[in-house]
Enzyme design. Structure first.
Site, mmCIF file in Angstrom:
data_model
loop_
_atom_site.group_PDB
_atom_site.id
_atom_site.type_symbol
_atom_site.label_atom_id
_atom_site.label_comp_id
_atom_site.label_asym_id
_atom_site.label_seq_id
_atom_site.Cartn_x
_atom_site.Cartn_y
_atom_site.Cartn_z
ATOM 1 N N TYR A 91 0.805 -1.266 -0.145
ATOM 2 C CA TYR A 91 0.102 -0.174 -0.184
ATOM 3 C C TYR A 91 0.884 1.325 0.119
ATOM 4 O O TYR A 91 0.371 2.478 0.358
ATOM 5 C CB TYR A 91 -0.928 0.119 1.267
ATOM 6 C CG TYR A 91 -1.634 -1.306 1.403
ATOM 7 C CD1 TYR A 91 -2.724 -1.896 0.583
ATOM 8 C CD2 TYR A 91 -1.674 -2.081 2.624
ATOM 9 C CE1 TYR A 91 -3.218 -2.953 0.534
ATOM 10 C CE2 TYR A 91 -2.280 -3.164 2.778
ATOM 11 C CZ TYR A 91 -3.062 -3.700 1.790
ATOM 12 O OH TYR A 91 -3.742 -4.893 2.273
ATOM 13 N N TYR A 93 -14.279 -5.390 3.549
ATOM 14 C CA TYR A 93 -13.026 -5.678 2.990
ATOM 15 C C TYR A 93 -12.905 -7.304 3.463
ATOM 16 O O TYR A 93 -13.056 -7.846 4.408
ATOM 17 C CB TYR A 93 -11.981 -5.005 3.786
ATOM 18 C CG TYR A 93 -10.734 -5.571 3.671
ATOM 19 C CD1 TYR A 93 -10.186 -5.034 2.228
ATOM 20 C CD2 TYR A 93 -10.008 -6.477 4.263
ATOM 21 C CE1 TYR A 93 -8.767 -5.406 1.967
ATOM 22 C CE2 TYR A 93 -8.814 -6.764 4.036
ATOM 23 C CZ TYR A 93 -8.072 -6.364 2.865
ATOM 24 O OH TYR A 93 -6.908 -7.113 2.465
ATOM 25 N N ASP A 144 -17.070 -13.514 7.854
ATOM 26 C CA ASP A 144 -15.571 -13.423 7.573
ATOM 27 C C ASP A 144 -15.344 -12.773 9.028
ATOM 28 O O ASP A 144 -15.359 -11.586 9.250
ATOM 29 C CB ASP A 144 -15.337 -12.471 6.545
ATOM 30 C CG ASP A 144 -13.864 -12.062 6.388
ATOM 31 O OD1 ASP A 144 -13.121 -12.349 7.317
ATOM 32 O OD2 ASP A 144 -13.587 -11.458 5.635
ATOM 33 N N LYS A 146 -6.473 -13.928 11.054
ATOM 34 C CA LYS A 146 -5.289 -13.083 12.194
ATOM 35 C C LYS A 146 -5.227 -13.472 13.478
ATOM 36 O O LYS A 146 -3.993 -13.572 13.889
ATOM 37 C CB LYS A 146 -6.135 -11.552 12.000
ATOM 38 C CG LYS A 146 -6.033 -10.767 10.595
ATOM 39 C CD LYS A 146 -6.350 -9.502 10.843
ATOM 40 C CE LYS A 146 -5.970 -8.516 9.445
ATOM 41 N NZ LYS A 146 -7.003 -8.636 8.397
HETATM 42 C C1 LIG Z 1 -7.429 -8.855 7.112
HETATM 43 C C2 LIG Z 1 -8.615 -9.384 6.513
HETATM 44 C C3 LIG Z 1 -8.553 -10.365 5.480
HETATM 45 C C4 LIG Z 1 -7.416 -10.828 4.627
HETATM 46 O O1 LIG Z 1 -6.608 -11.604 5.578
HETATM 47 P P1 LIG Z 1 -5.192 -11.721 4.844
HETATM 48 O O2 LIG Z 1 -4.582 -12.708 5.995
HETATM 49 O O3 LIG Z 1 -4.326 -10.448 4.980
HETATM 50 O O4 LIG Z 1 -5.154 -12.496 3.596
HETATM 51 C C5 LIG Z 1 -9.918 -10.729 5.153
HETATM 52 N N1 LIG Z 1 -11.169 -10.419 5.850
HETATM 53 C C6 LIG Z 1 -11.130 -9.857 6.840
HETATM 54 C C7 LIG Z 1 -12.220 -9.086 7.487
HETATM 55 C C8 LIG Z 1 -9.850 -8.929 7.102
HETATM 56 O O5 LIG Z 1 -9.778 -8.077 8.194
#
Ligand SMILES: *Cc1c(COP(=O)(O)O)cnc(C)c1O
Length: 426
Positions: free
Chosen positions: A13, A141, A244, A273
């Site tokens: 970025y 996202y 997600d 994460k």
């Molecule tokens: C960070 C994130 C992703 C992507 O995860 P990466 O490990 O960076 O590929 C997907 N969904 C959400 C909600 C995120 O915060």
């Protein structure tokens, strides 16, 4: 190459023309990391929200060392191992009832790709191949890979450049009713969702959402009632519900999972994460028996054709197991409640901050808080200013936020909030 030549590392970025040399991190301890210059910074973002135990946690470091001594890696194709099996069982235990099957991968984006492929193939195997598009939300996202970019907010998102390259999906408005909204406000959000489903459900495989907290798209905090309503709509229209929880999972919203606030079980849930406490990249896509069992059959098309090389990596599984043990033994949910009280008191209820002309909104949920400004230029220079005071902040657009490590003490968090509001009330 001489040490003073520019580094070949290409940063994420970053605008290459204006970027400055990145400070070099040489170590870390608890919620702090240390730079080569000797500076020690209190990390208010816990490294993109994943280092929930902070840096150099002795138990997590030891778990990796002990596992490394036994088995660093083996493929999960046709083989298995104890850490993968144990972690899958633990994830089934802690996630909402009904999510009984676990597919591992190596990052949040790939975990979401797996979820979307699973949803499309599920409908194909049930004789509904025309249900092959996603329904996503504005402000979403879900990651940076192609499939994920296509379900991120198409306007405000960071991927509009790639519009011509990406498959087209459907979008519903971002929910606007906040966490404590009344039923009437939530009903408006659900009516907007219903409208899209009524028109397009015939080709929609799954509804994707970051439950309660749309994170990278502007820290939009929404109502648990919206999750319940979305669950009902998905059942009505034969659409799978995908949560997600890459950002929200492992305590970030104040419960173990955002889904727990609403008592909703999605059909598919993605974790990453916080899964390994940030110590190694890994992800898990969980599915219910209904989804999983659709893949039991005789045709070659019944196999789920996905298999990242590093799925179920033993080091990642071992550290994820230790992360979870620490989380539970050290009552992290209570710590998170304490951090939330600080965020509410110091930011949300600060009348002077709310009244500042640059400030559009201040909100908090669990161990997350954000000062939303009217324009990104209101935050120009804030990161440097915070660093001078020993705090690492990295705003997203016009959102100045904190998602601290859960080991951050309440006194340390007050240092973070003082810097966040100090930027406005200097
Ligand atoms: C960070 C994130 C992703 C992507 O995860 P990466 O490990 O960076 O590929 C997907 N969904 C959400 C909600 C995120 O915060």
């Amino acid at each position: 190459m001489t040490p003073s030549a520019p580094s070949p590392v290409w940063h994420p970025y970053a605008h290459l023309k204006t970027q400055r040399p990145a400070p070099k991190v040489v170590g870390g301890e608890g919620p702090y990391f240390t730079l080569e210059s000797g500076e020690t910074l209190l990390d208010a973002t816990c490294s993109w929200w994943c280092m929930i135990h902070g840096y150099r946690h002795p138990r997590l470091v030891r778990a990796i060392q002990q596992q490394a001594d036994r088995l660093c890696h083996v493929m999960l194709g046709g083989l298995t191992h104890e850490p993968a099996d144990r972690l899958a069982r633990e994830l089934v235990r802690i996630t909402p009832a009904g999510l009984d099957h676990v597919f591992f991968s190596d990052s949040g984006s790939v975990g979401m790709e797996v979820a979307m492929k699973m949803a499309v193939q599920y409908h194909r195997l049930r004789g509904r191949p025309e249900k092959h598009r996603m329904l996503s939300l504005m402000k979403a996202y879900h990651g940076d890979t192609a499939g994920c970019m296509a379900v991120c907010d198409p306007e405000e998102g960071m991927h509009s450049l790639f519009a011509g390259y990406l498959p087209r999906h459907h979008f519903a408005p971002a929910p606007a009713a906040p966490f404590h909204a009344d039923d009437e406000a939530v009903a408006q959000d659900l009516a907007a969702l219903r409208a899209v489903l009524e028109r397009h459900h015939g080709e929609i495989a799954a509804l994707l959402m970051e439950p309660l907290l749309q994170a990278a798209g502007g820290l939009n905090m929404t109502s648990p009632r919206y999750l319940q309503g979305a669950r009902e709509l998905c059942d009505e229209f034969d659409v799978l519900l995908v949560f997600d929880e890459v950002a929200t999972g492992f305590g970030r919203t104040g419960r173990m999972f955002a889904a727990d606030h609403a008592d909703v079980t999605p059909d598919i849930m993605v974790l990453s994460k916080g899964l390994t406490g940030g110590y190694l990249g890994h992800a898990a896509t969980l599915a219910t028996g209904r989804v999983h069992d659709a893949f039991i059959g005789d045709s070659p098309g019944h196999a789920f054709m996905h298999g990242p090389t590093f799925m179920g990596n033993p080091l990642a599984c071992a550290v994820a197991l230790e992360s979870l043990a620490v989380f539970e033994e050290e009552a992290y949910l209570e710590r998170i409640a304490g951090l939330n009280r600080v965020l509410e008191q110091e930011l949300v209820r600060d009348a002077a901050l709310a009244a500042h002309p640059a400030v559009a909104d201040v909100r908090a949920l669990g161990a997350t808080a954000v000062i939303e400004t009217r324009d990104a230029t209101d935050l120009a220079g804030v990161a440097d200013w915070a660093r001078e005071q020993g705090v690492w902040l990295r705003p997203i657009g016009r959102w100045l936020y904190t998602m601290p490590a859960y080991v951050t003490t309440e006194a340390e968090l007050r240092r973070v909030t003082a810097v966040m509001k100090g930027w406005f009330l200097r």
